[in-house]
Design a protein around this motif. Sequence first.
Motif, mmCIF file in Angstrom:
data_model
loop_
_atom_site.group_PDB
_atom_site.id
_atom_site.type_symbol
_atom_site.label_atom_id
_atom_site.label_comp_id
_atom_site.label_asym_id
_atom_site.label_seq_id
_atom_site.Cartn_x
_atom_site.Cartn_y
_atom_site.Cartn_z
ATOM 1 N N SER A 491 0.790 -1.237 0.000
ATOM 2 C CA SER A 491 0.000 0.000 0.000
ATOM 3 C C SER A 491 0.823 1.289 0.000
ATOM 4 O O SER A 491 0.326 2.326 -0.428
ATOM 5 C CB SER A 491 -0.929 0.015 1.210
ATOM 6 O OG SER A 491 -0.201 0.277 2.390
ATOM 7 N N GLN A 492 2.081 1.231 0.539
ATOM 8 C CA GLN A 492 2.902 2.433 0.707
ATOM 9 C C GLN A 492 2.185 3.459 1.597
ATOM 10 O O GLN A 492 2.319 4.669 1.431
ATOM 11 C CB GLN A 492 3.222 3.079 -0.653
ATOM 12 C CG GLN A 492 3.930 2.153 -1.612
ATOM 13 C CD GLN A 492 4.143 2.784 -2.983
ATOM 14 O OE1 GLN A 492 4.110 4.012 -3.114
ATOM 15 N NE2 GLN A 492 4.387 1.952 -4.005
ATOM 16 N N ALA A 493 1.372 2.963 2.525
ATOM 17 C CA ALA A 493 0.603 3.846 3.383
ATOM 18 C C ALA A 493 1.487 4.510 4.425
ATOM 19 O O ALA A 493 2.461 3.926 4.909
ATOM 20 C CB ALA A 493 -0.513 3.066 4.072
ATOM 21 N N THR A 494 1.143 5.754 4.814
ATOM 22 C CA THR A 494 1.833 6.472 5.882
ATOM 23 C C THR A 494 0.956 6.585 7.119
ATOM 24 O O THR A 494 1.430 6.992 8.181
ATOM 25 C CB THR A 494 2.227 7.871 5.405
ATOM 26 O OG1 THR A 494 1.041 8.588 5.055
ATOM 27 C CG2 THR A 494 3.161 7.794 4.202
ATOM 28 N N SER A 495 -0.320 6.234 6.970
ATOM 29 C CA SER A 495 -1.244 6.315 8.101
ATOM 30 C C SER A 495 -2.239 5.161 8.016
ATOM 31 O O SER A 495 -2.847 4.941 6.959
ATOM 32 C CB SER A 495 -1.989 7.656 8.087
ATOM 33 O OG SER A 495 -2.965 7.693 9.102
ATOM 34 N N VAL A 496 -2.414 4.420 9.136
ATOM 35 C CA VAL A 496 -3.348 3.294 9.209
ATOM 36 C C VAL A 496 -4.203 3.469 10.454
ATOM 37 O O VAL A 496 -3.674 3.723 11.545
ATOM 38 C CB VAL A 496 -2.612 1.937 9.260
ATOM 39 C CG1 VAL A 496 -3.627 0.798 9.368
ATOM 40 C CG2 VAL A 496 -1.711 1.753 8.059
ATOM 41 N N VAL A 497 -5.515 3.353 10.290
ATOM 42 C CA VAL A 497 -6.449 3.470 11.414
ATOM 43 C C VAL A 497 -7.255 2.175 11.509
ATOM 44 O O VAL A 497 -7.822 1.712 10.521
ATOM 45 C CB VAL A 497 -7.411 4.665 11.235
ATOM 46 C CG1 VAL A 497 -8.418 4.707 12.379
ATOM 47 C CG2 VAL A 497 -6.633 5.964 11.155
ATOM 48 N N ILE A 498 -7.291 1.592 12.728
ATOM 49 C CA ILE A 498 -8.087 0.384 12.979
ATOM 50 C C ILE A 498 -8.977 0.687 14.174
ATOM 51 O O ILE A 498 -8.482 0.944 15.275
ATOM 52 C CB ILE A 498 -7.197 -0.835 13.276
ATOM 53 C CG1 ILE A 498 -6.189 -1.022 12.141
ATOM 54 C CG2 ILE A 498 -8.059 -2.082 13.442
ATOM 55 C CD1 ILE A 498 -5.036 -1.899 12.503
ATOM 56 N N ARG A 499 -10.304 0.664 13.935
ATOM 57 C CA ARG A 499 -11.262 1.036 14.968
ATOM 58 C C ARG A 499 -12.158 -0.167 15.275
ATOM 59 O O ARG A 499 -12.749 -0.777 14.376
ATOM 60 C CB ARG A 499 -12.115 2.211 14.498
ATOM 61 C CG ARG A 499 -13.048 2.759 15.568
ATOM 62 C CD ARG A 499 -13.687 4.081 15.162
ATOM 63 N NE ARG A 499 -14.550 3.919 13.995
ATOM 64 C CZ ARG A 499 -14.270 4.394 12.791
ATOM 65 N NH1 ARG A 499 -13.114 5.059 12.599
ATOM 66 N NH2 ARG A 499 -15.106 4.219 11.784
#
Length: 561
Positions: A491-499
């Motif tokens: 993904s090359q993600a810089t921010s991940v949110v798990i709720r």
Amino acid sequence: MKFPVYIFVLFVILSCVDKPESIPSISVNKEYEEAYAYLDAGKPDSAFLRFSQVKDHYQSINDSLHVANCLINMAVIQRDAGDYFGAQETALQANDYLNEHKLDHYPYLNSNFNTLGTISRDLKYYDDALSFFEKTLKYSQDSANLSIIENNIALVYKSLKQFGKADKIFQNILSRPYLKSIEYARTLSNRANARSDHDSSYVAAPDLLNALSIRVQEKDIWGQNASYAHLADYYKEKRSDSSLFYARKQYATALKLKSPDAQVNALRRLIQTGNRDSLQTYFTSYSRLTDSLESARAAAKNQFALIRYEVEKNKADNLRLENDNVEKSARLTRQRWMTGGLFVLIIGGIVGGRFWYRKRKERLELEAQNKIKASKLATSRKVHDVVANGIYRVMSEIEYNEQLDRDSLLDKLDIMYNKSRDISYEAEESIEAPSAYPDVLGELLKSFAKENRLVLIAGNDAALWENVSDQAKSELKEVLLEMMVNMAKHSQATSVVIRFGREDEHLHIHYQDDGVGMHADAPKGKGRQNTVSRIRGLRGEIIFASEVGDGMKIDIHIPIR
């Protein structure tokens, strides 16, 4: 191919069964012709009997048209004998065998409704008569028949004192260019008689005499009788001697016709118009004839009822004898069929048993193969989830952590070693204590946080996981691990949110990152397939929402109980 011996034995058994004796069919042509011959010879009771017998035969062979024809003739015979109610019942019964959608039934429908109309008119049921005559028109197929029916309708209107309607119908008939002379005379005389009844000043004599002349020329005896009656009625209040003259003519014509009804009508006019000297003679003849006519009609009614009773009784006796013969034949046939059936059951049991055994063997072998395939698939999935994802976590830690903790890496590798060994022995994965599960899960998710990647977790507390089964916890842990590994790899993600959250006995997990995303129709890899399979196994739902350049959103919903 060998011919099975048991089939041959069965053929032999069944061929020994006696065929039921066929009931000889009777030819009804002769009886049918006899019925009409009796009718022409003036023997209505004999004709009625023959028609009744022939009708029963046609019923037995389901020939509805000939059944209806017999009933129509029987109704006409009853009507002519004065049995009006019996005739009406028989005629209505005939309608049950006729089909208004078949053209070849039209002549019979026409005749039968005309008979019903005439009966109703004789009984002075004028509304019913009009209804039946109107139906007769529907099935009329020639102009001559049409004129007769319309004359009947007009006469009913005359009896109802609706002279305008009657005169309009008579005028319509007379206006036809190709009307036969007999029909012209009938209509002309009826119209003149109706007009005279309606208007005593109307001069009806020319039309009445013209109609009589035509009928004499055509040798229409019944028509002459009607003309004499109309002339006698017309002159009754105008010239009594002329009325008496035509009444005598009517009586003489009625004697030629040998019709008691016509004679009674003529005598009634003679009594009304005759002189005093001859009055007693006419009255004596009238009384004797009416008494004789009533006795004959009463006898006819009883005779017709007796004929029907005898026919039905003979029919019942014949049916009982046939049933006895059929029962005897059926009893013998049943015995032989029972023997044959028992043999078939035995052979069928043997053949069916062999077939069932073979199918059962094939089913058990297929179930065994499917179990092996399922076991291999489960093992493959565990290797992917436990070993591959675990190795990727260690590789990722080595890649991004400059200060390696040798003991920590060894511990993690030892855990992976034990898990992979447990897979080979199909050992159950141990589940952390309820109080430790949120911490273990949180540590797992936070392990994917890096200097350039922020991982935020919300709602992962001990209360959230109360009453959640160990199986669900284990499966969700593997699902989340698969999601985080895919995020780190692609993904090359810089921010991940798990709720995390729960509502109405359902557990909700929302995942979102700001990575590169993917096409909605991108092919599904093994990891994603395993993820979907695990969630469905928990009776839950997983929804992927992603577009290229817009990150990834995943929503998971599973029931807690």
